[in-house]
Design a protein around this motif. Structure first.
Motif, PDB file in Angstrom:
ATOM      1  N   LEU A  43      30.696  54.709  33.476  1.00  0.00           N
ATOM      2  CA  LEU A  43      31.320  53.407  33.680  1.00  0.00           C
ATOM      3  C   LEU A  43      31.867  53.350  35.095  1.00  0.00           C
ATOM      4  CD1 LEU A  43      32.235  50.745  32.356  1.00  0.00           C
ATOM      5  CD2 LEU A  43      34.308  51.938  31.644  1.00  0.00           C
ATOM      6  N   TYR A  44      31.440  52.359  35.851  1.00  0.00           N
ATOM      7  CA  TYR A  44      31.906  52.162  37.216  1.00  0.00           C
ATOM      8  C   TYR A  44      32.808  50.936  37.245  1.00  0.00           C
ATOM      9  CZ  TYR A  44      28.292  55.420  38.670  1.00  0.00           C
ATOM     10  OH  TYR A  44      27.519  56.530  38.829  1.00  0.00           O
ATOM     11  N   LEU A  45      33.944  51.065  37.920  1.00  0.00           N
ATOM     12  CA  LEU A  45      34.926  49.989  37.967  1.00  0.00           C
ATOM     13  C   LEU A  45      35.397  49.805  39.404  1.00  0.00           C
ATOM     14  CD1 LEU A  45      37.063  48.309  36.065  1.00  0.00           C
ATOM     15  CD2 LEU A  45      38.565  50.120  36.871  1.00  0.00           C
ATOM     16  N   ILE A  46      35.478  48.566  39.844  1.00  0.00           N
ATOM     17  CA  ILE A  46      36.050  48.253  41.148  1.00  0.00           C
ATOM     18  C   ILE A  46      37.334  47.484  40.892  1.00  0.00           C
ATOM     19  CG2 ILE A  46      35.768  47.021  43.330  1.00  0.00           C
ATOM     20  CD1 ILE A  46      32.735  47.398  42.976  1.00  0.00           C
ATOM     21  N   ARG A  47      38.457  48.033  41.309  1.00  0.00           N
ATOM     22  CA  ARG A  47      39.769  47.396  41.145  1.00  0.00           C
ATOM     23  C   ARG A  47      40.096  46.658  42.426  1.00  0.00           C
ATOM     24  NH1 ARG A  47      44.277  45.158  40.880  1.00  0.00           N
ATOM     25  NH2 ARG A  47      46.078  46.030  39.843  1.00  0.00           N
ATOM     26  N   ASN A  48      40.294  45.385  42.329  1.00  0.00           N
ATOM     27  CA  ASN A  48      40.542  44.519  43.480  1.00  0.00           C
ATOM     28  C   ASN A  48      42.015  44.575  43.867  1.00  0.00           C
ATOM     29  OD1 ASN A  48      40.137  42.662  45.458  1.00  0.00           O
ATOM     30  ND2 ASN A  48      39.842  40.920  44.103  1.00  0.00           N
ATOM     31  N   GLY A  49      42.433  45.706  44.412  1.00  0.00           N
ATOM     32  CA  GLY A  49      43.822  45.872  44.828  1.00  0.00           C
ATOM     33  C   GLY A  49      44.177  47.344  44.916  1.00  0.00           C
ATOM     34  N   LYS A  84      50.833  46.410  38.880  1.00  0.00           N
ATOM     35  CA  LYS A  84      50.200  47.619  39.415  1.00  0.00           C
ATOM     36  C   LYS A  84      50.215  48.748  38.389  1.00  0.00           C
ATOM     37  CE  LYS A  84      50.682  48.522  43.551  1.00  0.00           C
ATOM     38  NZ  LYS A  84      51.010  48.775  44.920  1.00  0.00           N
ATOM     39  N   TYR A  85      51.361  48.962  37.755  1.00  0.00           N
ATOM     40  CA  TYR A  85      51.447  50.072  36.813  1.00  0.00           C
ATOM     41  C   TYR A  85      50.775  49.757  35.488  1.00  0.00           C
ATOM     42  CZ  TYR A  85      53.884  52.404  40.417  1.00  0.00           C
ATOM     43  OH  TYR A  85      54.163  52.978  41.628  1.00  0.00           O
ATOM     44  N   GLN A  86      50.620  48.496  35.159  1.00  0.00           N
ATOM     45  CA  GLN A  86      49.814  48.130  33.995  1.00  0.00           C
ATOM     46  C   GLN A  86      48.353  48.494  34.272  1.00  0.00           C
ATOM     47  OE1 GLN A  86      49.356  43.959  33.077  1.00  0.00           O
ATOM     48  NE2 GLN A  86      48.658  44.401  31.003  1.00  0.00           N
ATOM     49  N   ALA A  87      47.895  48.245  35.495  1.00  0.00           N
ATOM     50  CA  ALA A  87      46.517  48.597  35.859  1.00  0.00           C
ATOM     51  C   ALA A  87      46.300  50.104  35.763  1.00  0.00           C
ATOM     52  CB  ALA A  87      46.194  48.097  37.267  1.00  0.00           C
ATOM     53  N   ILE A  88      47.273  50.892  36.227  1.00  0.00           N
ATOM     54  CA  ILE A  88      47.144  52.350  36.139  1.00  0.00           C
ATOM     55  C   ILE A  88      47.103  52.772  34.675  1.00  0.00           C
ATOM     56  CG2 ILE A  88      48.307  54.558  36.589  1.00  0.00           C
ATOM     57  CD1 ILE A  88      49.322  53.281  39.230  1.00  0.00           C
ATOM     58  N   SER A  89      47.965  52.197  33.858  1.00  0.00           N
ATOM     59  CA  SER A  89      47.972  52.498  32.428  1.00  0.00           C
ATOM     60  C   SER A  89      46.637  52.121  31.784  1.00  0.00           C
ATOM     61  CB  SER A  89      49.116  51.750  31.743  1.00  0.00           C
ATOM     62  OG  SER A  89      49.098  51.961  30.362  1.00  0.00           O
ATOM     63  N   ASP A  90      46.100  50.965  32.166  1.00  0.00           N
ATOM     64  CA  ASP A  90      44.795  50.554  31.647  1.00  0.00           C
ATOM     65  C   ASP A  90      43.702  51.542  32.060  1.00  0.00           C
ATOM     66  OD1 ASP A  90      46.003  48.341  30.517  1.00  0.00           O
ATOM     67  OD2 ASP A  90      45.207  46.911  31.988  1.00  0.00           O
ATOM     68  N   LEU A  91      43.768  52.040  33.300  1.00  0.00           N
ATOM     69  CA  LEU A  91      42.789  53.033  33.763  1.00  0.00           C
ATOM     70  C   LEU A  91      42.887  54.317  32.948  1.00  0.00           C
ATOM     71  CD1 LEU A  91      42.676  52.982  37.674  1.00  0.00           C
ATOM     72  CD2 LEU A  91      40.749  52.777  36.112  1.00  0.00           C
ATOM     73  N   VAL A  92      44.104  54.762  32.669  1.00  0.00           N
ATOM     74  CA  VAL A  92      44.295  55.973  31.873  1.00  0.00           C
ATOM     75  C   VAL A  92      43.697  55.767  30.479  1.00  0.00           C
ATOM     76  CG1 VAL A  92      46.019  57.450  30.763  1.00  0.00           C
ATOM     77  CG2 VAL A  92      46.313  56.774  33.144  1.00  0.00           C
ATOM     78  N   PHE A 123      43.706  49.712  54.018  1.00  0.00           N
ATOM     79  CA  PHE A 123      43.478  48.260  54.010  1.00  0.00           C
ATOM     80  C   PHE A 123      44.841  47.610  54.198  1.00  0.00           C
ATOM     81  CE2 PHE A 123      43.106  44.077  52.124  1.00  0.00           C
ATOM     82  CZ  PHE A 123      41.888  43.654  52.601  1.00  0.00           C
ATOM     83  N   THR A 124      45.051  46.986  55.356  1.00  0.00           N
ATOM     84  CA  THR A 124      46.389  46.491  55.691  1.00  0.00           C
ATOM     85  C   THR A 124      46.468  44.975  55.845  1.00  0.00           C
ATOM     86  OG1 THR A 124      45.938  46.863  58.035  1.00  0.00           O
ATOM     87  CG2 THR A 124      47.029  48.649  56.829  1.00  0.00           C
ATOM     88  N   LEU A 125      45.393  44.259  55.555  1.00  0.00           N
ATOM     89  CA  LEU A 125      45.434  42.802  55.677  1.00  0.00           C
ATOM     90  C   LEU A 125      46.360  42.215  54.613  1.00  0.00           C
ATOM     91  CD1 LEU A 125      41.632  42.100  56.250  1.00  0.00           C
ATOM     92  CD2 LEU A 125      43.450  42.223  57.969  1.00  0.00           C
ATOM     93  N   PHE A 144      37.864  42.849  47.582  1.00  0.00           N
ATOM     94  CA  PHE A 144      36.697  43.215  46.795  1.00  0.00           C
ATOM     95  C   PHE A 144      35.669  43.915  47.673  1.00  0.00           C
ATOM     96  CE2 PHE A 144      32.499  42.626  45.058  1.00  0.00           C
ATOM     97  CZ  PHE A 144      32.672  42.998  43.735  1.00  0.00           C
ATOM     98  N   ALA A 145      35.425  43.373  48.852  1.00  0.00           N
ATOM     99  CA  ALA A 145      34.441  43.960  49.764  1.00  0.00           C
ATOM    100  C   ALA A 145      34.833  45.386  50.151  1.00  0.00           C
ATOM    101  CB  ALA A 145      34.291  43.089  51.010  1.00  0.00           C
TER     102      ALA A 145
END
Length: 138
Positions: free
Chosen positions: A29-35, A61-69, A91-93, A108-109
């Motif tokens: 499973l490949y996942l790209i997290r936009n952030g 942010k920490y919900q995303a980490i929990s979801d990844l786990v 990435f500093t923009l 995303f890019a």
């Protein structure tokens, strides 16, 4: 609610495959997290709205980490492997508004480019609390 999901958490893909096909398959499973998934330290505006905004940003942010786990545990249980890419600290923009489409596309890019270059990660990042616990254990 989850930001990231693969399949219902109670589904047992391996058991289903064994029953109906006689064997299990391996999954990737490949996942790209936009952030970003790392802490971003910044001064918080000393207003109710400023504090609330910072709390929500941190929660997301920490919900995303929990979801990844959870997703990693789910793919491992299904004889799979999770690979993900997310925005690195370099990435500093900054967005021009809360829903800056151009900024989202640039995020995303950046993640897509890391994936294209094979810079996939396997382990979700540690939260600051987990990192401190690991340091304290020695």
């Amino acid at each position: 609610m989850a930001q990231i999901f693969f399949a219902p958490p109670n589904i047992e893909l391996s058991g289903y495959e064994r029953r109906y096909f006689g064997h299990t398959r391996s999954r990737t499973l490949y996942l790209i997290r936009n952030g970003r998934l790392t802490p971003e330290y910044a001064a918080t505006e000393e207003t109710t709205l400023g504090i609330a905004r910072r709390c929500i940003e941190t929660l997301i942010k920490y919900q995303a980490i929990s979801d990844l786990v959870g997703l990693q545990l789910q793919t491992t249980a299904a004889h799979g492997q999770l690979y993900y890419a997310s925005t690195r600290d370099r990435f500093t923009l900054s967005p021009k508004s809360e829903f800056d489409r151009s900024h989202m596309q640039q995020l995303f890019a950046a993640g897509y480019e890391e994936g294209r270059l094979g810079q996939w990660r396997k382990q979700p990042p540690l939260t600051p609390v987990q990192a401190a616990e690991r340091r304290n254990r020695g």
